[in-house]
Scaffold this active site. Sequence first.
Site, PDB file in Angstrom:
ATOM      1  N   ARG A   1       0.736  -0.980   0.106  1.00  0.00           N
ATOM      2  CA  ARG A   1      -0.115  -0.014   0.073  1.00  0.00           C
ATOM      3  C   ARG A   1       0.749   1.224   0.037  1.00  0.00           C
ATOM      4  O   ARG A   1       1.893   1.079   0.127  1.00  0.00           O
ATOM      5  CB  ARG A   1      -0.955   0.027   1.180  1.00  0.00           C
ATOM      6  CG  ARG A   1      -0.725  -0.637   2.280  1.00  0.00           C
ATOM      7  CD  ARG A   1       0.605  -0.164   3.350  1.00  0.00           C
ATOM      8  NE  ARG A   1       0.373   1.332   3.299  1.00  0.00           N
ATOM      9  CZ  ARG A   1       1.079   1.979   3.669  1.00  0.00           C
ATOM     10  NH1 ARG A   1       2.578   1.969   3.680  1.00  0.00           N
ATOM     11  NH2 ARG A   1       1.069   3.474   3.890  1.00  0.00           N
ATOM     12  N   GLY A   2       0.193   2.499  -0.040  1.00  0.00           N
ATOM     13  CA  GLY A   2       1.151   3.628  -0.327  1.00  0.00           C
ATOM     14  C   GLY A   2       0.966   3.929  -1.663  1.00  0.00           C
ATOM     15  O   GLY A   2       1.470   2.906  -2.479  1.00  0.00           O
TER      16      GLY A   2
ATOM     17  N   ASP B   1      -1.832  10.974  -2.059  1.00  0.00           N
ATOM     18  CA  ASP B   1      -2.042   9.976  -2.819  1.00  0.00           C
ATOM     19  C   ASP B   1      -2.576  10.485  -4.419  1.00  0.00           C
ATOM     20  O   ASP B   1      -2.481   9.889  -5.345  1.00  0.00           O
ATOM     21  CB  ASP B   1      -3.480   9.168  -2.317  1.00  0.00           C
ATOM     22  CG  ASP B   1      -2.879   8.053  -1.436  1.00  0.00           C
ATOM     23  OD1 ASP B   1      -2.495   8.395  -0.243  1.00  0.00           O
ATOM     24  OD2 ASP B   1      -2.872   6.812  -1.888  1.00  0.00           O
TER      25      ASP B   1
ATOM     26  N   LYS C   1      -4.649   9.986   3.470  1.00  0.00           N
ATOM     27  CA  LYS C   1      -5.136   9.189   4.479  1.00  0.00           C
ATOM     28  C   LYS C   1      -6.336   9.863   5.318  1.00  0.00           C
ATOM     29  O   LYS C   1      -6.130  10.904   5.738  1.00  0.00           O
ATOM     30  CB  LYS C   1      -4.128   8.415   5.119  1.00  0.00           C
ATOM     31  CG  LYS C   1      -4.768   7.568   6.284  1.00  0.00           C
ATOM     32  CD  LYS C   1      -5.809   6.373   5.734  1.00  0.00           C
ATOM     33  CE  LYS C   1      -4.898   5.623   4.656  1.00  0.00           C
ATOM     34  NZ  LYS C   1      -5.942   4.867   3.890  1.00  0.00           N
TER      35      LYS C   1
HETATM   36  O1  MRU Z   1      -4.410   3.487   2.478  1.00  0.00           O
HETATM   37  P1  MRU Z   1      -2.805   3.288   2.417  1.00  0.00           P
HETATM   38  O2  MRU Z   1      -2.148   3.002   3.382  1.00  0.00           O
HETATM   39  O3  MRU Z   1      -2.309   3.082   1.039  1.00  0.00           O
HETATM   40  O4  MRU Z   1      -2.481   4.966   2.287  1.00  0.00           O
HETATM   41  C1  MRU Z   1      -1.441   5.574   2.263  1.00  0.00           C
HETATM   42  C2  MRU Z   1      -1.377   7.074   2.588  1.00  0.00           C
HETATM   43  O5  MRU Z   1      -2.370   7.921   2.649  1.00  0.00           O
HETATM   44  C3  MRU Z   1      -0.055   7.955   2.035  1.00  0.00           C
HETATM   45  O6  MRU Z   1       0.121   8.722   2.951  1.00  0.00           O
HETATM   46  C4  MRU Z   1      -0.041   8.091   0.724  1.00  0.00           C
HETATM   47  O7  MRU Z   1      -0.036   7.066   0.037  1.00  0.00           O
HETATM   48  C5  MRU Z   1       1.368   8.691   0.627  1.00  0.00           C
HETATM   49  S1  MRU Z   1       2.704   7.460   0.625  1.00  0.00           S
HETATM   50  C6  MRU Z   1       4.024   8.117   0.318  1.00  0.00           C
END
Ligand code: MRU
Length: 364
Positions: A53-54, A241, A252
């Site tokens: 994820r990320g 994202d 997030k």
């Molecule tokens: O739901 P996730 O864990 O994929 O969400 C991740 C985030 O919100 C991060 O802050 C975002 O992807 C930036 S990552 C460098």
Amino acid sequence: MKVDGAHYRTIWLGADGTTVQVIDQTLLPHQFVVRDWRSMADAERGIRTMIVRGAPLIGAAAAYGMALAMATDASDAMLTEAYIKLMASRPTAVNLRWALDDLRALLAPLQASRRREAAYRRAAEICDEDAEICHSIGRHGLALIRRLKPKGNRLEALTHCNAGWLATVDWGTALSPIYQAHDAGIPIHVWVDETRPRNQGASLTAWELARHGVPHTVIADNAGGHLMQHGKVDFCIVGTDRTTRRGDVCNKIGTYLKALAAHDNGVPFYVGAPSPSIDWTIADGRRDIPIEERHADEVGRITGRTASGEVVTVDVLPAGSAAANPAFDVTPARLVTALITERGVCAASEAGLLSLYPERSLAA
Ligand code: MRU
């Protein structure tokens, strides 16, 4: 980055040249397990179930998902099927679309016999590029951090979710400046939002920071405003994202509330924003970014380790109560002090972004 002395990325090609290997992030911080992906379906499931994820890592994983698809069937039909299936795995991070568009544009004109090799090569390049982008974000962020004046004897940062190396291929976005500041000998401490419902802060950010030796303290998501009111936060730094062309930032769920509190308390609010996370096709984030709605069970249950070492999942809601789980929110550009990109730091505005990416000007 290092795990118990060994260098790891979050995704890499296995020794057989076909299997893709990833760190299973659903098991951290209690277990460190590497998973093998042997098919496009494995990659699709891995993204959807958040084994990886990320935003940047989702893009890299989708690229390798396309390579795995080409390894079994390099036909036009499979190219289309893999594109559609991978694209539907998670809706909010624009890196997914960015990577899949890139791969499709590369592969579509090629003869089927050349697609497999080209797809693996490009997926590896995307991983290397992401590591470089994140390292550059760290460098620019470090220059910015050096100019901040701590209120106490160390800099106090606050971050939300996980935008560290686990969210990318290496280094991270929001955490890259923090790692580089720590490595440069700047005394820095990080307040880590636990980030319910999936606890990416408590489970992943805290784990990463601990492995690297960065002082940190996990806080309940609701504590940040209080800490800011009491002068205990020098700056906030988060990932994104999807960033719109005028600088709205989707990250997030709960990021927006931290930005509001930071604004009210005069605390700078920075966003590590790699260029593949910028969606140049949209301006208004609140209106135009699809917000992933995840399963209510993520709110109603929590996983942890018991005193005997067993990892268990328990219910936290009364039977019959409904739960809702929007996974992201949009922080309007006016609440963002600056975006830290791989090309430098800019205002969260169309003019700011275009000053670093003039080729994206509609007139260009
Ligand atoms: O739901 P996730 O864990 O994929 O969400 C991740 C985030 O919100 C991060 O802050 C975002 O992807 C930036 S990552 C460098």
